[in-house]
Write a protein that holds these residues in place. Sequence first.
Motif, mmCIF file in Angstrom:
data_model
loop_
_atom_site.group_PDB
_atom_site.id
_atom_site.type_symbol
_atom_site.label_atom_id
_atom_site.label_comp_id
_atom_site.label_asym_id
_atom_site.label_seq_id
_atom_site.Cartn_x
_atom_site.Cartn_y
_atom_site.Cartn_z
ATOM 1 N N TRP A 258 -37.297 -32.299 -21.784
ATOM 2 C CA TRP A 258 -38.497 -31.458 -21.688
ATOM 3 C C TRP A 258 -39.758 -32.304 -21.837
ATOM 4 N N LEU A 259 -39.736 -33.265 -22.754
ATOM 5 C CA LEU A 259 -40.910 -34.116 -22.984
ATOM 6 C C LEU A 259 -41.237 -34.935 -21.740
ATOM 7 N N VAL A 260 -40.226 -35.579 -21.163
ATOM 8 C CA VAL A 260 -40.449 -36.422 -19.986
ATOM 9 C C VAL A 260 -40.847 -35.570 -18.786
ATOM 10 N N SER A 261 -40.223 -34.425 -18.632
ATOM 11 C CA SER A 261 -40.537 -33.555 -17.494
ATOM 12 C C SER A 261 -41.966 -33.031 -17.566
ATOM 13 N N THR A 262 -42.432 -32.742 -18.758
ATOM 14 C CA THR A 262 -43.810 -32.275 -18.926
ATOM 15 C C THR A 262 -44.803 -33.407 -18.711
ATOM 16 N N ALA A 263 -44.472 -34.590 -19.241
ATOM 17 C CA ALA A 263 -45.354 -35.745 -19.065
ATOM 18 C C ALA A 263 -45.463 -36.159 -17.601
ATOM 19 N N GLY A 264 -44.462 -35.819 -16.793
ATOM 20 C CA GLY A 264 -44.503 -36.151 -15.370
ATOM 21 C C GLY A 264 -45.650 -35.501 -14.640
ATOM 22 N N LEU A 265 -46.214 -34.441 -15.212
ATOM 23 C CA LEU A 265 -47.353 -33.780 -14.586
ATOM 24 C C LEU A 265 -48.529 -34.740 -14.451
ATOM 25 N N ALA A 266 -48.733 -35.571 -15.461
ATOM 26 C CA ALA A 266 -49.833 -36.540 -15.406
ATOM 27 C C ALA A 266 -49.617 -37.535 -14.264
ATOM 28 N N LYS A 267 -48.369 -37.935 -14.043
ATOM 29 C CA LYS A 267 -48.076 -38.846 -12.941
ATOM 30 C C LYS A 267 -48.331 -38.189 -11.595
ATOM 31 N N ASP A 268 -47.946 -36.926 -11.476
ATOM 32 C CA ASP A 268 -48.189 -36.207 -10.222
ATOM 33 C C ASP A 268 -49.681 -36.166 -9.906
ATOM 34 N N ILE A 269 -50.474 -35.860 -10.927
ATOM 35 C CA ILE A 269 -51.922 -35.768 -10.726
ATOM 36 C C ILE A 269 -52.498 -37.146 -10.438
ATOM 37 N N GLY A 270 -52.031 -38.164 -11.184
ATOM 38 C CA GLY A 270 -52.536 -39.513 -10.977
ATOM 39 C C GLY A 270 -52.258 -40.034 -9.580
ATOM 40 N N ARG A 271 -51.172 -39.584 -8.969
ATOM 41 C CA ARG A 271 -50.823 -40.001 -7.613
ATOM 42 C C ARG A 271 -51.365 -39.040 -6.560
ATOM 43 N N LEU A 272 -52.158 -38.077 -7.018
ATOM 44 C CA LEU A 272 -52.769 -37.076 -6.139
ATOM 45 C C LEU A 272 -51.721 -36.243 -5.414
ATOM 46 N N ARG A 273 -50.609 -36.042 -6.061
ATOM 47 C CA ARG A 273 -49.537 -35.202 -5.492
ATOM 48 C C ARG A 273 -49.751 -33.764 -5.977
ATOM 49 N N TRP A 274 -50.792 -33.137 -5.451
ATOM 50 C CA TRP A 274 -51.222 -31.844 -5.975
ATOM 51 C C TRP A 274 -50.164 -30.760 -5.784
ATOM 52 N N LYS A 275 -49.514 -30.760 -4.632
ATOM 53 C CA LYS A 275 -48.513 -29.724 -4.377
ATOM 54 C C LYS A 275 -47.309 -29.897 -5.301
ATOM 55 N N PHE A 276 -46.949 -31.148 -5.575
ATOM 56 C CA PHE A 276 -45.828 -31.383 -6.490
ATOM 57 C C PHE A 276 -46.230 -31.054 -7.930
ATOM 58 N N ALA A 277 -47.486 -31.296 -8.269
ATOM 59 C CA ALA A 277 -47.972 -30.919 -9.605
ATOM 60 C C ALA A 277 -47.898 -29.400 -9.779
ATOM 61 N N LYS A 278 -48.279 -28.693 -8.726
ATOM 62 C CA LYS A 278 -48.193 -27.233 -8.771
ATOM 63 C C LYS A 278 -46.743 -26.786 -8.911
ATOM 64 N N ASP A 279 -45.843 -27.443 -8.159
ATOM 65 C CA ASP A 279 -44.421 -27.112 -8.253
ATOM 66 C C ASP A 279 -43.896 -27.376 -9.659
ATOM 67 N N ARG A 280 -44.300 -28.504 -10.246
ATOM 68 C CA ARG A 280 -43.825 -28.845 -11.587
ATOM 69 C C ARG A 280 -44.270 -27.797 -12.604
ATOM 70 N N ILE A 281 -45.521 -27.386 -12.527
ATOM 71 C CA ILE A 281 -46.021 -26.365 -13.455
ATOM 72 C C ILE A 281 -45.211 -25.078 -13.309
ATOM 73 N N GLY A 282 -44.940 -24.713 -12.056
ATOM 74 C CA GLY A 282 -44.168 -23.496 -11.811
ATOM 75 C C GLY A 282 -42.764 -23.570 -12.383
ATOM 76 N N VAL A 283 -42.109 -24.712 -12.217
ATOM 77 C CA VAL A 283 -40.750 -24.879 -12.739
ATOM 78 C C VAL A 283 -40.757 -24.887 -14.264
ATOM 79 N N LEU A 284 -41.700 -25.611 -14.864
ATOM 80 C CA LEU A 284 -41.776 -25.662 -16.322
ATOM 81 C C LEU A 284 -42.012 -24.270 -16.914
ATOM 82 N N TRP A 285 -42.873 -23.510 -16.282
ATOM 83 C CA TRP A 285 -43.161 -22.157 -16.755
ATOM 84 C C TRP A 285 -41.921 -21.270 -16.636
#
Length: 330
Positions: A258-285
């Motif tokens: 859970w910790l690593v999966s949540t921290a991955g959001l910062a990597k998605d944003i840092g790489r400008l992978r906005w759609k994947f960041a949105k997907d990650r938030i949806g899955v985590l929720w």
Amino acid sequence: MTEKPRVSVIIVNWNGAQHLRICLPSLLSQSFTSLEIVVVDNRSSDDSAEVAKSYSVRWLHLEENPGLAPALNRGAAIAKGDLLLFVNNDMRFDPEFVSALVEPFERDEEIFATDGMQFNWDGTTRGHLAARLTNLRPSRDSSAELVPGLYFYQQEKTEQSPVFMGSAACMMVRKTLFEKLGGFDDRLPLGYEDVEICWRAWVHRQKTLYVPSAICWHRVGSSIQSLAAERFSFRGVLKGRLLLATKLLPFRYAFHTWLVSTAGLAKDIGRLRWKFAKDRIGVLWYMAGLVTKLLREKRVLFRNASISPKEQLDFLLRLTDEDALVERCK
């Protein structure tokens, strides 16, 4: 089994007409003839239905695309076989493939699943062998991270060997045990469905066996050729990691995942992978909403089996030790 079992092949298809034209004849050419083929279609828009009809196989059309595990379960529900063979549509098979997977079931009633050996499409590389689990990072090309701190790799074996999981692309299961386990977890749309069910089967002392003589060829990754497919796969793998860790692993692995999966959001944003960041938030929720239910399922599963998640993991890590296997399966 006192009589020759009947095998039902379950294939999930989505716009894979070109694959079915190769896959279906390969299955219909098997030396094992007590065979039915069920194609479960996740609402294709190509001519897959016509291709399936031309080979006279069973066709189950779904009105929506629910993902892999739910579609496999739908196919299993209508299958008439004693054994269920789950394969991908982008594959072809040695004529003795089905016979090789059936043979262990006829001599050992404690086997839940048998697993085949996959070459890549041109036969130059063995892509799937005996699946091994380790908590040490392997120094080999065939390894991958299952969850943070746990890895799996492919090991060359010339004889049948117990493994911690089989691949849902070439895995045969005993239908009665599959039904007792409740089938694949419907909450897994793509990825980890095979790991999860084999793990649960081992909890109940039901074996998965690698059969190197069951040979097939797999056009790996051919279904992920668009951004939409890549995002679907990303969401599926993330759900799988979180569900497996929460439902089946010791607490420290669940917490770390859970910790690593949540921290991955910062990597998605840092790489400008906005759609994947949105997907990650949806899955985590979504998965956060399942935590209580998953923990309840975990308590029931391991209490009924009289084993702890740590003891089960330790056993799977020792699975290559034949003495440990004999002791665990008495």
